[in-house]
Enzyme design. Structure first.
Site, PDB file in Angstrom:
ATOM      1  N   LYS A   1       3.217   1.172 -18.343  1.00 18.77           N
ATOM      2  CA  LYS A   1       3.891   0.744 -17.108  1.00 18.77           C
ATOM      3  C   LYS A   1       5.372   0.627 -17.404  1.00 18.77           C
ATOM      4  CE  LYS A   1       2.637  -0.384 -12.893  1.00 18.77           C
ATOM      5  NZ  LYS A   1       1.505   0.187 -12.147  1.00 18.77           N
TER       6      LYS A   1
HETATM    7  P1  NAD Z   1       5.199  -0.876  -1.691  1.00 22.37           P
HETATM    8  O1  NAD Z   1       6.523  -1.279  -2.191  1.00 22.37           O
HETATM    9  O2  NAD Z   1       5.031   0.419  -0.981  1.00 22.37           O
HETATM   10  O3  NAD Z   1       4.612  -2.018  -0.711  1.00 22.37           O
HETATM   11  C1  NAD Z   1       4.574  -3.360  -1.018  1.00 22.37           C
HETATM   12  C2  NAD Z   1       4.372  -4.111   0.290  1.00 22.37           C
HETATM   13  O4  NAD Z   1       4.193  -5.500   0.027  1.00 22.37           O
HETATM   14  C3  NAD Z   1       5.548  -4.008   1.245  1.00 22.37           C
HETATM   15  O5  NAD Z   1       5.061  -3.861   2.560  1.00 22.37           O
HETATM   16  C4  NAD Z   1       6.239  -5.364   1.111  1.00 22.37           C
HETATM   17  O6  NAD Z   1       6.982  -5.719   2.251  1.00 22.37           O
HETATM   18  C5  NAD Z   1       5.020  -6.239   0.918  1.00 22.37           C
HETATM   19  N1  NAD Z   1       5.303  -7.555   0.372  1.00 22.37           N
HETATM   20  C6  NAD Z   1       6.165  -7.899  -0.592  1.00 22.37           C
HETATM   21  N2  NAD Z   1       6.163  -9.231  -0.761  1.00 22.37           N
HETATM   22  C7  NAD Z   1       5.248  -9.722   0.123  1.00 22.37           C
HETATM   23  C8  NAD Z   1       4.789 -11.024   0.429  1.00 22.37           C
HETATM   24  N3  NAD Z   1       5.267 -12.079  -0.206  1.00 22.37           N
HETATM   25  N4  NAD Z   1       3.849 -11.166   1.399  1.00 22.37           N
HETATM   26  C9  NAD Z   1       3.354 -10.093   2.053  1.00 22.37           C
HETATM   27  N5  NAD Z   1       3.762  -8.828   1.794  1.00 22.37           N
HETATM   28  C10 NAD Z   1       4.698  -8.663   0.845  1.00 22.37           C
HETATM   29  O7  NAD Z   1       4.221  -0.980  -2.961  1.00 22.37           O
HETATM   30  P2  NAD Z   1       2.797  -0.307  -3.147  1.00 22.37           P
HETATM   31  O8  NAD Z   1       2.972   0.953  -3.903  1.00 22.37           O
HETATM   32  O9  NAD Z   1       2.052  -0.326  -1.875  1.00 22.37           O
HETATM   33  O10 NAD Z   1       2.152  -1.333  -4.194  1.00 22.37           O
HETATM   34  C11 NAD Z   1       1.535  -2.537  -3.759  1.00 22.37           C
HETATM   35  C12 NAD Z   1       0.626  -3.054  -4.871  1.00 22.37           C
HETATM   36  O11 NAD Z   1      -0.338  -2.049  -5.176  1.00 22.37           O
HETATM   37  C13 NAD Z   1       1.325  -3.354  -6.192  1.00 22.37           C
HETATM   38  O12 NAD Z   1       0.645  -4.424  -6.811  1.00 22.37           O
HETATM   39  C14 NAD Z   1       1.101  -2.093  -7.007  1.00 22.37           C
HETATM   40  O13 NAD Z   1       1.161  -2.339  -8.404  1.00 22.37           O
HETATM   41  C15 NAD Z   1      -0.297  -1.751  -6.565  1.00 22.37           C
HETATM   42  N6  NAD Z   1      -0.666  -0.355  -6.774  1.00 22.37           N
HETATM   43  C16 NAD Z   1       0.044   0.666  -6.221  1.00 22.37           C
HETATM   44  C17 NAD Z   1      -0.379   1.969  -6.412  1.00 22.37           C
HETATM   45  C18 NAD Z   1       0.318   3.131  -5.743  1.00 22.37           C
HETATM   46  O14 NAD Z   1      -0.196   4.255  -5.852  1.00 22.37           O
HETATM   47  N7  NAD Z   1       1.412   2.929  -5.022  1.00 22.37           N
HETATM   48  C19 NAD Z   1      -1.490   2.242  -7.213  1.00 22.37           C
HETATM   49  C20 NAD Z   1      -2.205   1.173  -7.754  1.00 22.37           C
HETATM   50  C21 NAD Z   1      -1.789  -0.111  -7.520  1.00 22.37           C
END
Ligand code: NAD
Length: 425
Positions: free
Chosen positions: A114
């Protein structure tokens, strides 16, 4: 709209310790030998770099950035890069280890890594972000590589940043190397279906779990925390499969409609509103974003940050099923409280593995110089997700443990067996 600081992390639990406490429990069930335990408990490599960047106003700012390779015994290490003001080494270490377990759970030939840059992309221009992304790629040129370590998007990064990383790595190599990152735009060798892959895997996990719980998706309400890449796609696909998504939230707050939110409209709104739901009118805004977690729904999908379900609020959660779209949304101290309440949790290392699965497909396609159709990508990733779910489910029955501990058992067993064959210490 000004940038709203993320909600404070509610639990002081360190994410790496949270990961380790589950690892220890699973290792105990497996009877893992002490030597392998000692090898797996620490990351293979941790790199910290400081990146001086010229800002648009001419000043120079230095950004601290990380890349942690937890383990690469199963293959090149794989893991996203997070741009966030709260990124720190312990968080990246935990996320790297989760990637090792995640790749092993879905049985793809990758280790775990990561990366992160401590920055606030919402307060930076596109040019500043580009310079920072390129500086990061160059600083880690020796670490990255299509056969060594392959970054991908995570919070705060997406196709745009992956394109810059691929381009910078290629410039430094003197040739186009598109297999060095995944999550790229399609024209650069990105895979069909990658953008929605994690949300799609969340949907497949949720539906498979509902089947086990004998809950009909058509009689099922859902709340999704986080409406970014993972949350919005999970919500769209869950709504498409007949569930009623009654609440969604993002950094601007939580939005509720007991009749169900029109998710397509909400997503269109987000895409035309700089990525947020600010002032969204298709639902009532709840007084506090945390209320979403306590709603009386069947399924809760945390898809934003880690440590949002903690010993402080676990007791008040009413959902029957939690499907962890985010990495580490439940702290280890909340696990027992949730289990005692009879809530089933599909753990992060299984539920959100659809993303890395399609990243793997992207890398395979890049290496073959060939492009698969979206239909082929979806069918193959759905099959991998369902197979992994069944294996974890059967392991949970065999060892009489939660799905989380079962997922760790499956993963650690695979990595330990690989060490046993390869040896070499
Ligand atoms: P992203 O940046 O696209 O979205 C994150 C979202 O969370 C945004 O809508 C943001 O406004 C919201 N957010 C932030 N703080 C918040 C709060 N306090 N309350 C409510 N909403 C809040 O990120 P993502 O890629 O969707 O990733 C989200 C999670 O999924 C992370 O933990 C990431 O590690 C995990 N993840 C992502 C992927 C991927 O392919 N993108 C894969 C596996 C895991």
């Amino acid at each position: 709209m000004g940038y709203i600081e993320p909600a404070p992390i509610m639990d002081k639990e360190n994410p790496f310790e949270s990961m380790m406490s589950r690892f220890k429990i699973a290792a105990g069930h497996l009877g893992l030998n002490e030597d392998t335990y000692n090898v797996l408990k620490s990351p293979d490599k941790q790199v910290i770099v400081n990146l001086p960047i010229t800002m648009d106003d001419g000043s120079i700012r230095v950004f601290e950035a990380y890349r942690v390779i937890h383990n690469n015994i199963l293959g090149p290490s794989k893991g996203g890069v997070r741009f966030d003001p709260n990124v720190n080494l312990d968080e990246v270490k935990a996320l790297a280890a989760w990637m090792t377990w995640k790749c092993a759970v879905v049985d793809i030939p990758y280790g775990g890594a990561k990366g992160g840059i401590c920055c606030n992309p919402r307060q930076m221009s596109s040019g500043e972000i580009e310079r920072l992304t390129r500086a990061y790629t160059t600083a880690l040129y020796d670490v990255f590589g299509p056969d060594k370590d392959i970054p991908a998007p995570d919070m705060g990064t997406g196709q745009r940043e992956m394109a810059w990383m691929m381009d910078q790595y290629s410039r430094n190599s003197g040739m186009t190397v598109n297999g060095v990152v995944t999550g790229k735009p399609s024209v650069l060798g990105g895979s069909e279906g990658r953008t929605e892959a994690t949300g799609r895997g969340v949907m497949v996990s949720a539906l498979t779990a509902l089947e086990k719980l004998k809950i009909n998706p058509y009689n099922c309400t859902v709340a999704v925390q986080g409406f970014g890449n993972v949350g919005s796609n999970a919500a769209l696909l869950l709504a498409d499969r007949g569930t009623k998504v009654v609440a969604i939230s993002d950094i601007t707050g939580a939005y509720y409609n007991s009749n169900g939110i029109d998710i397509e409209k909400a997503n269109e709104y987000r895409l035309n509103n700089r990525g947020t739901l600010d002032n969204f009118t298709g639902a009532e805004k709840l007084d506090s974003a945390d209320e979403l977690m306590m709603l009386d729904v069947d399924v809760l999908v945390p898809a934003a940050l880690e440590n949002v379900i903690t010993k402080h609020n676990a007791d008040r959660i009413k959902a029957k099923l939690i499907v962890e779209g985010a990495n580490g949304p439940t702290s280890a101290k909340a696990d027992d409280i949730i289990a005692k309440k009879g809530i089933v949790v599909v753990p992060d290392i299984l539920a959100n593995a659809g993303g890395v699965t399609v990243s793997y497909f992207e890398w395979v396609q890049n290496r073959l110089g060939y492009k698969w159709t979206r239909d082929r990508v979806n069918r193959r990733s759905d099959r991998i997700m369902r197979t992994a779910f069944e294996q974890v489910y059967n392991t949970s029955v065999k060892y009489d443990v939660t799905l989380r501990i079962a997922a760790y058992i499956v993963a650690i067993d695979k990595v330990a067996k690989t060490y046993a064959y390869r040896g070499g210490f």
